[in-house]
Scaffold this active site. Structure first.
Site, PDB file in Angstrom:
ATOM      1  N   HIS A 135       0.840  -1.224   0.049  1.00  0.00           N
ATOM      2  CA  HIS A 135       0.016  -0.108  -0.032  1.00  0.00           C
ATOM      3  C   HIS A 135       1.052   0.993   0.063  1.00  0.00           C
ATOM      4  CE1 HIS A 135      -3.880  -1.886   0.228  1.00  0.00           C
ATOM      5  NE2 HIS A 135      -3.374  -2.834   0.835  1.00  0.00           N
ATOM      6  N   THR A 136       2.099   1.101  -0.635  1.00  0.00           N
ATOM      7  CA  THR A 136       2.817   2.265  -0.951  1.00  0.00           C
ATOM      8  C   THR A 136       2.956   2.977  -2.083  1.00  0.00           C
ATOM      9  OG1 THR A 136       4.560   0.600  -1.158  1.00  0.00           O
ATOM     10  CG2 THR A 136       4.537   1.840   1.036  1.00  0.00           C
ATOM     11  N   GLU A 195      -6.797  -1.332 -15.819  1.00  0.00           N
ATOM     12  CA  GLU A 195      -7.737  -1.916 -14.564  1.00  0.00           C
ATOM     13  C   GLU A 195      -8.360  -0.648 -13.936  1.00  0.00           C
ATOM     14  OE1 GLU A 195      -6.401  -4.975 -12.891  1.00  0.00           O
ATOM     15  OE2 GLU A 195      -8.088  -4.818 -11.540  1.00  0.00           O
ATOM     16  N   ASP A 225       1.601  -4.198  -9.528  1.00  0.00           N
ATOM     17  CA  ASP A 225       1.340  -5.615 -10.127  1.00  0.00           C
ATOM     18  C   ASP A 225       1.847  -5.639 -11.475  1.00  0.00           C
ATOM     19  OD1 ASP A 225       0.275  -5.660  -7.672  1.00  0.00           O
ATOM     20  OD2 ASP A 225      -1.749  -5.958  -8.088  1.00  0.00           O
TER      21      ASP A 225
HETATM   22  C1  GLA Z   1      -3.016  -4.486  -4.849  1.00  0.00           C
HETATM   23  C2  GLA Z   1      -2.600  -3.370  -6.038  1.00  0.00           C
HETATM   24  C3  GLA Z   1      -1.498  -2.703  -5.957  1.00  0.00           C
HETATM   25  C4  GLA Z   1      -1.057  -2.626  -4.591  1.00  0.00           C
HETATM   26  C5  GLA Z   1      -1.358  -3.686  -3.498  1.00  0.00           C
HETATM   27  C6  GLA Z   1      -1.015  -3.129  -2.114  1.00  0.00           C
HETATM   28  O1  GLA Z   1      -2.308  -5.363  -5.255  1.00  0.00           O
HETATM   29  O2  GLA Z   1      -3.352  -3.693  -7.289  1.00  0.00           O
HETATM   30  O3  GLA Z   1      -1.367  -1.678  -6.812  1.00  0.00           O
HETATM   31  O4  GLA Z   1      -1.515  -1.191  -4.205  1.00  0.00           O
HETATM   32  O5  GLA Z   1      -2.608  -3.793  -3.698  1.00  0.00           O
HETATM   33  O6  GLA Z   1       0.222  -2.804  -1.961  1.00  0.00           O
END
Ligand code: GLA
Length: 389
Positions: free
Chosen positions: A36-37, A164, A176
């Site tokens: 979550h960064t 997305e 991701d």
């Molecule tokens: C999901 C989101 C990513 C990221 C993570 C948390 O996987 O798709 O962009 O924010 O959560 O780190």
């Protein structure tokens, strides 16, 4: 890989008939630390896996799109068209490849012929190992190859994220798709999401393995909670910006945050921002520890990351907490934390070779006793980005 290639090519011919067809692969990903960064201008440290999405495709000479997934065979062939690129519930998983056609159009790429596409994924369903981003990246890669678009892998990541966000309505960051499109065997990617600068760091875990535990908790509210966390961080940033000229929460050190945190007028928001700032700094420290071969410190930072995600960011839940807290009790566990968005999904642990069996047995049993259903375990390897098989 060879066996899978033959199987999917054969299946493609069964489903769509004889003729030329090309096979491709894009990996899934796991994030080692930095959670979550990525939408807070911070650092992440994910790696691509050797499991992922296999695909076979061929160009058509009309504007039809046909999709078939070996993971959802009962759905049969799902048909759409280049003239109907709108997301809809009935389209199910095909919204991901469709979103890529749409996103390429938005970026000015002209595609005037449809494709027949078959997919086979060996990422466990709903595990949080980014099967959707994997489908997005493999589709972008296929279209770039089949239509000679020459899109760079980094751009494939951005196109996947755009799709997305805007086509599928999940306001995710870049981690991701970037980890998948830019994956490198036996390396994790130290990515600064503020400017997309990155560095590959070798992950040589002499005598240890990366083990993923999948909670099998169905994600329900996950996506709406995800967007909620994002908004909380954005509001906290705006409050801080009234006192300090920063661009993102990732600009702050822990000390600077402590000095300015009273600008955030709500306790919950202050905790969310604290996580974003501290997690970013932890990620920087963790990569340094790995580079110095201090795997013990890397593990401690992973554990601290989980605590922060549990107590300050509140995205874990009893399933993920059980997996991690049980993992911490097993001798030979170097570090363990939830990975991905949270609210279900999976954990990532670094476990000494000789402890892997005990880990799976002990954590598995404790999880089943407490939660009532089983978790699944995968010993994974770090793989490369998308390829033409
Ligand atoms: C999901 C989101 C990513 C990221 C993570 C948390 O996987 O798709 O962009 O924010 O959560 O780190």
């Amino acid at each position: 890989m060879k066996d899978i290639k033959n199987t999917i090519l054969q299946k493609f011919r069964e489903v769509y008939g004889e003729g030329e067809a090309h096979a491709f692969f894009a990996p899934g990903r796991v994030n080692l630390i930095g959670e979550h960064t990525d939408y807070n201008g911070g650092h992440v440290f994910p790696c691509a896996l050797t499991i992922g999405t296999y695909a076979v495709a061929r160009k058509r000479n009309d504007r039809k799109l046909r999709f078939f997934s070996m993971n959802f065979e009962h759905l049969g062939i799902i048909t759409s068209s280049l003239d109907d690129l709108k997301p809809c519930r009935e389209a199910g998983w095909t919204n991901y490849p469709k979103g890529i056609f749409w996103a390429l159009g938005q970026r000015g790429y002209e595609i005037n012929e449809g494709i027949d596409l078959l997919l086979f994924g060996n990422i466990p369903n709903g595990s949080g190992l980014s099967s959707s981003a994997s489908v997005e990246v493999v589709t972008g890669y296929i279209l770039s190859e089949l239509f000679g678009l020459g899109i760079s892998n980094q751009d494939l990541a951005l196109i996947g994220q755009f799709s997305e966000n805007k086509f599928n309505g999940v306001n995710c960051g870049i981690m991701d798709q970037f980890a998948i499109a830019m994956g490198k065997k036996d390396h994790a990617i130290f990515l600064d999401t503020a400017d997309l600068s990155y560095e590959y760091a070798p992950v040589q875990l002499d005598g240890a393995k990366i083990v993923i535990a999948c909670s099998n908790k169905k994600r329900g509210l996950g996506d709406s909670k995800y967007n909620e966390r994002r908004e909380e961080c954005e509001t906290a940033l705006a409050e801080i910006q009234k006192e300090m000229p920063i661009q993102t929460l990732g600009d702050l050190t822990e000390e600077q945050f402590e000095q300015v945190k009273s600008a955030i007028k709500d306790d919950v928001r202050r905790k969310r921002a604290k996580h974003a700032v501290y997690e970013n700094q932890r990620t920087i420290k963790a990569v340094k520890a790995l580079q110095e071969n201090n795997i013990e410190l890397f593990g401690q930072l992973m554990n601290a990351s989980h605590v922060s995600l549990r107590d300050d960011y509140e995205v874990t839940g009893k399933e993920l907490d059980t997996l991690v807290e049980q993992a911490w009790k097993v001798d030979g566990v170097i570090g363990s934390r939830m990975t991905g968005a949270g609210f279900g999904g999976c954990t990532v642990s670094i476990v000494k070779d000789e402890a892997v069996d005990a880990f799976i047995e002990q954590v598995g049993k404790a999880y089943k006793d407490k939660i009532g259903y089983a978790a699944d375990f995968y010993v994974v390897e770090i793989g490369s980005g998308p390829c033409h098989l």
